[in-house]
Scaffold this active site. Structure first.
Site, mmCIF file in Angstrom:
data_model
loop_
_atom_site.group_PDB
_atom_site.id
_atom_site.type_symbol
_atom_site.label_atom_id
_atom_site.label_comp_id
_atom_site.label_asym_id
_atom_site.label_seq_id
_atom_site.Cartn_x
_atom_site.Cartn_y
_atom_site.Cartn_z
ATOM 1 N N ASP A 258 -12.979 2.315 4.997
ATOM 2 C CA ASP A 258 -11.789 2.253 5.852
ATOM 3 C C ASP A 258 -12.145 1.705 7.222
ATOM 4 O O ASP A 258 -11.259 1.424 8.032
ATOM 5 C CB ASP A 258 -11.170 3.648 6.010
ATOM 6 C CG ASP A 258 -10.226 3.972 4.861
ATOM 7 O OD1 ASP A 258 -9.874 3.049 4.111
ATOM 8 O OD2 ASP A 258 -9.849 5.151 4.718
ATOM 9 N N CYS B 21 -10.878 2.716 -4.723
ATOM 10 C CA CYS B 21 -10.872 3.097 -3.316
ATOM 11 C C CYS B 21 -10.953 4.619 -3.290
ATOM 12 O O CYS B 21 -10.449 5.283 -4.193
ATOM 13 C CB CYS B 21 -9.564 2.611 -2.681
ATOM 14 S SG CYS B 21 -9.375 3.049 -0.950
ATOM 15 N N ASP C 46 -6.490 4.700 -5.459
ATOM 16 C CA ASP C 46 -7.091 5.457 -4.358
ATOM 17 C C ASP C 46 -7.436 6.881 -4.774
ATOM 18 O O ASP C 46 -6.964 7.394 -5.811
ATOM 19 C CB ASP C 46 -6.105 5.468 -3.167
ATOM 20 C CG ASP C 46 -6.816 5.409 -1.833
ATOM 21 O OD1 ASP C 46 -7.969 5.858 -1.760
ATOM 22 O OD2 ASP C 46 -6.211 4.932 -0.854
ATOM 23 N N GLY D 154 -11.570 4.711 1.550
ATOM 24 C CA GLY D 154 -12.576 3.669 1.754
ATOM 25 C C GLY D 154 -13.564 3.707 0.606
ATOM 26 O O GLY D 154 -13.180 3.745 -0.559
ATOM 27 N N TRP E 20 -0.113 0.135 -4.631
ATOM 28 C CA TRP E 20 -1.054 1.250 -4.401
ATOM 29 C C TRP E 20 -0.667 2.465 -5.230
ATOM 30 O O TRP E 20 0.506 2.810 -5.336
ATOM 31 C CB TRP E 20 -0.992 1.594 -2.923
ATOM 32 C CG TRP E 20 -1.896 2.679 -2.419
ATOM 33 C CD1 TRP E 20 -3.134 2.509 -1.901
ATOM 34 C CD2 TRP E 20 -1.620 4.085 -2.315
ATOM 35 N NE1 TRP E 20 -3.663 3.723 -1.486
ATOM 36 C CE2 TRP E 20 -2.744 4.712 -1.732
ATOM 37 C CE3 TRP E 20 -0.533 4.881 -2.664
ATOM 38 C CZ2 TRP E 20 -2.823 6.080 -1.489
ATOM 39 C CZ3 TRP E 20 -0.601 6.259 -2.420
ATOM 40 C CH2 TRP E 20 -1.744 6.843 -1.840
ATOM 41 N N ASP F 245 0.840 -1.204 0.000
ATOM 42 C CA ASP F 245 0.000 0.000 0.000
ATOM 43 C C ASP F 245 0.872 1.251 0.000
ATOM 44 O O ASP F 245 2.068 1.208 -0.338
ATOM 45 C CB ASP F 245 -0.963 -0.065 1.217
ATOM 46 C CG ASP F 245 -2.268 0.656 0.989
ATOM 47 O OD1 ASP F 245 -2.273 1.904 1.092
ATOM 48 O OD2 ASP F 245 -3.287 0.004 0.694
ATOM 49 N N LYS G 91 -4.230 -0.919 -6.535
ATOM 50 C CA LYS G 91 -5.268 -0.290 -5.710
ATOM 51 C C LYS G 91 -5.274 1.188 -6.079
ATOM 52 O O LYS G 91 -4.272 1.886 -5.893
ATOM 53 C CB LYS G 91 -4.957 -0.488 -4.222
ATOM 54 C CG LYS G 91 -5.976 0.172 -3.300
ATOM 55 C CD LYS G 91 -5.725 -0.264 -1.859
ATOM 56 C CE LYS G 91 -6.504 0.546 -0.854
ATOM 57 N NZ LYS G 91 -6.116 0.234 0.522
HETATM 58 C C1 GLA Z 1 -6.929 5.451 2.041
HETATM 59 C C2 GLA Z 1 -7.378 4.032 1.870
HETATM 60 C C3 GLA Z 1 -6.601 3.121 2.782
HETATM 61 C C4 GLA Z 1 -5.125 3.275 2.504
HETATM 62 C C5 GLA Z 1 -4.713 4.722 2.648
HETATM 63 C C6 GLA Z 1 -3.277 4.948 2.232
HETATM 64 O O1 GLA Z 1 -7.333 5.963 3.271
HETATM 65 O O2 GLA Z 1 -8.756 3.914 2.057
HETATM 66 O O3 GLA Z 1 -6.999 1.777 2.609
HETATM 67 O O4 GLA Z 1 -4.815 2.796 1.218
HETATM 68 O O5 GLA Z 1 -5.531 5.574 1.862
HETATM 69 O O6 GLA Z 1 -2.892 6.256 2.331
#
Ligand code: GLA
Length: 728
Positions: free
Chosen positions: A551, A529, A481, A532, A413, A370, A479
């Protein structure tokens, strides 16, 4: 499924097994809505056309300059419409507002139509997929009664699903026009007897279930911060309310395939009829079209069922079979370990390698690194926008190799749409950000700004940066985000003269980056994402077939979030992991995580023997049952919002097996409790794993499993039912 046009009555009929949709063309070419709801074989215009007021039955004719009587049962502000007019005799919210030389009135009239096999595929916007074998489309061309502006409107039905998809395209033949409002769907209903179910929430508290009885006036649910958001979700359900009689729809699901600013309006007028609109939010929206330019609206959907479970199952089938990309099942089916709650940004190569080796023992098949691997990032103050490896911190080659050596996939990530002011990208290109920094202070959130994806140069920059890593390393999963909303809307690329285009062009820029990456790296699975579940919508699901649901990883809170999310989105799309959160044991955490994509979000080196055993049991349950859970029909049996329990059941499509998740909140004594199941075949015999009894389906459905027993707080049961041939 069928789409037909009666030349004699000028009525279009769109039908599926349980749904019917009728509308007609009036003498003046207006599309008059007649009926939407439970399947009926036919309808007659006369049935619903008497408006009861004589004085409302005339109009002043523009050619003859005299009062005339409507001769086609169409009355401007009372008849139901397929497309709401603007600026004319109708007080209901309009579908479109399009201005030419100051004239913003809109009144689209029929020109011609065609019915064809297949469905429209949108270029640059996400959409449901259908082909000549499984879908049928009615396309109608309309023209504004005064302006040289056309509307191409289509209705698609898909085999086996009670839904209608709607697409619209504005085609400008004037020198210039300005689109100020463009709804993807308008639905008029001849009643106000509905509850509106919507899904409001917040960070770590996504998608509560809000049910309001609709009444006079308007309920408006919207987002104007550039993404669908935690606060609201672009999915609404109209539920027939208790006192309703007659053959009106029971449950109508309405949404559209879009991730940017949206609006849902439900309004009731003095005649106690309801108009529903869904589309791009018209606030901060204004789109100038030059001659021959087109504006394609996001695709909208209407789903119908006479039961809530039926509605959920229709929506799930539609999303699973016609929206999401299922080419990555190999990666999706793996158990995932994500490093975030294990170590946040505090890691090095050695630690990560230890995780990978330990994870193997917990049946992990996909390791995800991540946030924290790029630029100089060790906290959230810097480096978003600098997508090169922090070589001093992590040896990515070693990590990827270690995963593959252990027969594990590797994921990473990214937060491609964001930038920290403390980044090389910002220092080099301050003009890449969203916001007018020359005039205004800009809001920060988590120390970050947003990149201006309405500018193709910015999108190219991020694409190239991502490719330089993805070309070199064998990445199986990303992932994706998005940790803040878009405010301070301004693009130095579009300028103030085009500010009304910004939000839509920005989300199109996001879609274009996702599309380019998916094309170049067809083997990568993307998981969405947004802090969350802040961008859990059909638009993102088209590109990212699973989305991190929240989250909030406390399994009790999660129960609520997953219960409500799964009313509309399929379990296979809902990222759900076991975390280290201490509230329940690992078995309950595991059971809750099973009803989603399943994975881990904890430090595998820090769990004790007892916890390890429970994690392994859950992982084995996952390996045994995930196909059933992800592909079967979901039933919601007890809502934690209304009771002390949460219970969901999934029945396989062939009804040979089923799985039930039962959890309770506060401790209960052995009060009498029979758990009645749904969806089983009445006459099949099933053995259940709770008491090992073999019973016929109708007994499980009508009498139930006896759960008269003590339950500790937050305990849970997983009950598996399998068809057997005889009672032994
Ligand atoms: C968000 C995501 C988390 C994580 C953080 C990393 O809050 O929802 O799962 O990946 O970012 O910064």
């Amino acid at each position: 499924m069928k789409i037909e046009f009666s030349k004699e009555k000028h009525i279009f009929s769109i039908t599926t097994e349980n749904l019917a949709y009728y509308f007609s063309i009036t003498n003046k070419g207006i599309l008059k809505h007649l009926y939407f709801g439970e399947y009926i074989e036919s309808i007659d215009d006369e049935l619903i056309s008497d408006i009861g007021f004589d004085w409302a039955k005339t109009y002043f004719d523009k050619n003859e300059l005299k009062e005339k009587e409507y001769d086609d049962n169409f009355y401007h502000d009372r008849s139901f419409l397929e497309i709401g007019t603007h600026g004319l005799k109708d007080n209901r919210p309009s579908s479109f507002e399009i201005e030419v030389n100051g004239n913003n009135k809109v009144d689209f009239r029929y020109v011609n139509h065609r019915i064809y096999k297949g469905k429209p595929m949108l270029n640059g916007l996400p959409h449901f997929k259908g082909d000549e074998k499984d879908s049928l489309t009615l396309e109608i061309t309309l023209k504004d009664v005064v302006k040289n502006i056309y509307l191409e409107l289509s209705y698609t039905v898909i085999e086996g699903i009670d839904c209608v998809l709607r697409n619209s395209k504005i085609i400008n033949k004037e020198k210039e026009c300005k689109v100020e409002r463009a709804m993807s769907l308008t639905l008029d209903l001849p009643s106000d007897q509905y509850n509106l179910i919507s899904f409001p929430g917040d960070w770590s508290n996504e998608r509560n279930i809000n049910k309001d009885k609709i009444s006079f006036g308007m309920k408006r649910i919207s987002s104007k911060f550039g993404r669908s958001g935690h606060e609201q979700n672009p999915f609404m359900i109209l539920e027939k309310s208790e006192d309703l009689i007659g053959f009106l729809p029971s449950y109508i699901g309405i949404s559209f395939v879009y991730s940017g600013n949206f609006v849902e309006e439900v309004s009731v007028d003095k005649n106690k009829t309801t108009r529903v609109n869904i589309g791009i939010n018209d606030e901060d929206f204004s789109f100038t079209l030059k001659e021959n330019e087109e504006f394609v609206l996001p695709e909208a959907l209407l789903v119908y069922s006479s039961s809530f479970d039926g509605l959920t199952q229709n929506i799930h089938d539609l999303i699973r079979d016609h929206l999401i990309d299922r080419n990555h099942l190999d990666t999706q089916d793996k158990i995932l370990l994500n490093s975030w709650e294990a170590c946040y940004m505090d890691f090095d190569t050695e630690k990560v390698i230890k995780y990978i080796n330990e994870a193997k023992k917990l049946n992990v098949g996909l390791f995800v690194l991540d946030d924290g691997w790029f630029g100089t990032r060790n906290n959230d103050l810097c480096s978003l926008g600098d997508w090169y490896i922090n070589e001093g911190k992590i040896n990515l080659r070693k990590v990827v190799d270690e995963c593959h050596k252990n027969n594990m996939k590797f994921g990473i990530w990214y937060e491609p749409e964001m930038i920290n002011p403390d980044s090389d990208l910002f220092r080099k290109h301050p003009e890449f950000i969203v916001g007018d920094i020359s005039k205004y202070d800009l809001g920060l959130s988590r120390h970050q700004l947003v990149l201006d994806f309405s500018n193709p140069v910015v999108v190219d920059n991020i694409f190239n940066q991502m490719c330089s890593l993805l070309d070199k390393y064998d990445v199986d999963y990303i992932k994706w985000d998005h940790n803040r909303c878009l405010y301070d809307a301004y693009s130095s690329y579009l300028g103030y003269e085009n500010i009304g285009k910004f939000f839509h062009e920005n989300i199109k820029g996001v879609y274009s980056l996702l599309a380019r990456l998916k094309e170049r790296y067809p083997n990568i699975l993307f998981e969405g994402c947004a802090s969350g579940g802040g961008r859990f919508d059909l638009g993102m699901l088209y590109y990212t077939p699973q989305i991190w649901t929240s989250d909030e990883t406390d399994p009790v809170q999660r129960m609520f979030i997953q219960y409500s999310t799964s009313l509309i989105y399929p379990l296979c799309t809902m990222g759900s992991h076991i975390s280290k959160n201490p509230i329940t044991n690992y078995l309950t955490k595991g059971n809750v995580a099973l009803f989603g994509t399943f994975g881990y979000e904890f430090d595998p080196l820090k769990i004790n023997e007892e916890e390890r055993k429970e994690v392994i049991i859950s992982s084995e349950n996952y390996l045994k049952h995930h196909k059933l859970i992800k592909n079967g029909d979901l039933y919601h049996l007890y809502s934690p919002f209304d009771t002390n329990f949460m219970c969901m059941e999934v029945v396989s499509k062939d009804k040979k097996e089923a799985i039930v998740l039962f959890t309770n909140l506060i401790k209960v004594r052995n009060t009498y409790r029979m758990l009645k199941l749904k969806g089983l075949d009445d006459n099949k015999l099933y053995r259940n794993s709770y008491n090992n009894k073999v019973l016929k389906g109708y007994l499980y459905k009508n009498v139930g499993i006896n759960l008269t027993r003590w339950f500790d707080e937050f305990s849970s049961l997983l009950i598996y039912l399998e068809e057997v041939n005889d009672e032994n």
